[in-house]
Design a protein around this motif. Structure first.
Motif, short mmCIF file in Angstrom:
data_model
loop_
_atom_site.label_atom_id
_atom_site.label_comp_id
_atom_site.label_asym_id
_atom_site.label_seq_id
_atom_site.Cartn_x
_atom_site.Cartn_y
_atom_site.Cartn_z
N SER A 4 0.83 -1.21 0.00
CA SER A 4 0.00 0.00 0.00
C SER A 4 0.85 1.25 0.00
CB SER A 4 -0.90 0.00 1.24
OG SER A 4 -1.55 1.24 1.38
N GLY A 6 -0.98 3.94 0.39
CA GLY A 6 -1.86 4.74 1.21
C GLY A 6 -2.75 5.69 0.42
N ASP A 9 -7.74 4.70 0.00
CA ASP A 9 -8.31 4.30 1.28
C ASP A 9 -9.45 5.20 1.74
OD1 ASP A 9 -6.72 6.46 1.72
OD2 ASP A 9 -5.59 5.60 3.38
N SER A 12 -12.07 4.21 4.57
CA SER A 12 -11.49 3.13 5.34
C SER A 12 -10.89 3.66 6.63
CB SER A 12 -10.38 2.44 4.54
OG SER A 12 -10.87 1.90 3.36
N ALA A 14 -7.70 3.71 9.15
CA ALA A 14 -6.26 3.58 8.99
C ALA A 14 -5.61 3.74 10.36
CB ALA A 14 -5.71 4.61 8.02
N THR A 16 -1.95 4.32 12.18
CA THR A 16 -0.54 4.67 12.02
C THR A 16 0.17 4.37 13.33
OG1 THR A 16 -1.12 6.42 10.44
CG2 THR A 16 1.06 6.55 11.47
N GLU A 50 -7.42 6.84 12.23
CA GLU A 50 -8.23 7.71 11.38
C GLU A 50 -9.46 6.91 10.94
OE1 GLU A 50 -5.95 8.90 7.95
OE2 GLU A 50 -4.13 8.66 9.12
N GLU A 68 -2.82 -5.23 3.24
CA GLU A 68 -2.02 -4.20 2.59
C GLU A 68 -0.87 -3.79 3.51
OE1 GLU A 68 -3.98 -0.95 0.63
OE2 GLU A 68 -5.83 -2.11 0.50
N ARG A 142 1.67 3.27 8.13
CA ARG A 142 0.22 3.45 8.07
C ARG A 142 -0.41 2.20 7.46
NH1 ARG A 142 -3.64 5.98 4.58
NH2 ARG A 142 -5.17 7.16 5.76
N PHE A 143 -1.28 1.55 8.22
CA PHE A 143 -1.98 0.34 7.79
C PHE A 143 -3.44 0.69 7.53
CE2 PHE A 143 1.63 -1.08 10.20
CZ PHE A 143 2.06 -2.22 9.56
N VAL A 144 -3.93 0.35 6.34
CA VAL A 144 -5.32 0.61 5.98
C VAL A 144 -6.15 -0.61 6.36
CG1 VAL A 144 -6.90 1.10 4.08
CG2 VAL A 144 -4.63 2.14 4.11
N ASP A 145 -7.27 -0.35 7.04
CA ASP A 145 -8.17 -1.41 7.52
C ASP A 145 -7.42 -2.57 8.17
OD1 ASP A 145 -10.61 -0.23 6.96
OD2 ASP A 145 -10.64 -0.97 4.90
#
Length: 184
Positions: A4, A6, A9, A12, A14, A16, A50, A68, A142-145
């Motif tokens: 990802s 980032g 998204d 979604s 997120a 961090t 977020e 991701e 930063r990880f999405v979902d």
């Protein structure tokens, strides 16, 4: 889809985190029964969320079924883990995610096995804690979902082995005794 940048998204959640530990410990392949390195990702506080519905719990720090992976982190993981930790499809989970593979027979090692009881990241004693190696990778990442999980054993490992100091629990405030109402 496995890495990802980032960008895609919207809508979604997120998470961090300041950094991660890339964890490594030996486990036993369920298929060929040989010892093989296994990897995990532990988020390091502080965390910022977020778009999530619930507040962040910094003890829910074990990432599972990472769909991701932040691109910068994926590069560092490939350099350390090689082909043993990579994206692949899980029929059980019905998803493509970063998972462990046996270095001998390439069998998929699902996250439930890796992070569950008797898995390499569920230490029961000091010897098992000492067997877990960690490489700190500074972010932010930063990880999405993301899918994160609480692991009391790994929180204790993090706190004891890596000097995390927790604030002392707040002292209980004594409650005033109520006087019974007149006529009761």
């Amino acid at each position: 889809m496995a890495e990802s940048e980032g960008n895609d998204d919207e809508g979604s959640a997120a998470l961090t985190c300041a950094g991660v530990y890339l964890l490594q410990a030996d486990g036993t392949c369920y298929s060929c029964k040989q010892s093989t390195p296994m990897f995990g990702v532990m988020g390091l506080p502080p965390f910022a969320l977020e778009g999530g519905e619930y507040p962040v719990d910094e003890d829910e720090c074990m990432f599972r079924e990472i769909v991701e992976m932040p691109a910068q982190l994926a590069e560092a993981i490939r350099a350390s883990a090689g082909p043993c930790f990579r994206p692949d499809f899980s029929r059980t989970a019905g998803a493509l995610y970063w998972m462990n593979h046996c270095k001998h027979c390439d069998a998929k090692q699902g996250d439930f096995f890796i992070h569950g009881p008797d898995g390499p990241f569920w230490p029961y004693d000091e010897a098992q804690m000492d067997a877990i190696q960690a490489t700190r990778l500074d972010g932010p990442f930063r990880f999405v979902d993301p899918s994160t999980a609480y692991s009391g054993a790994m929180v204790e490992w993090r706190d004891r082995k890596h000097g995390v100091q927790r604030p002392p629990p707040k002292a209980a405030v004594p409650r005033k005794k109520r006087k019974p109402k007149a006529g009761a």
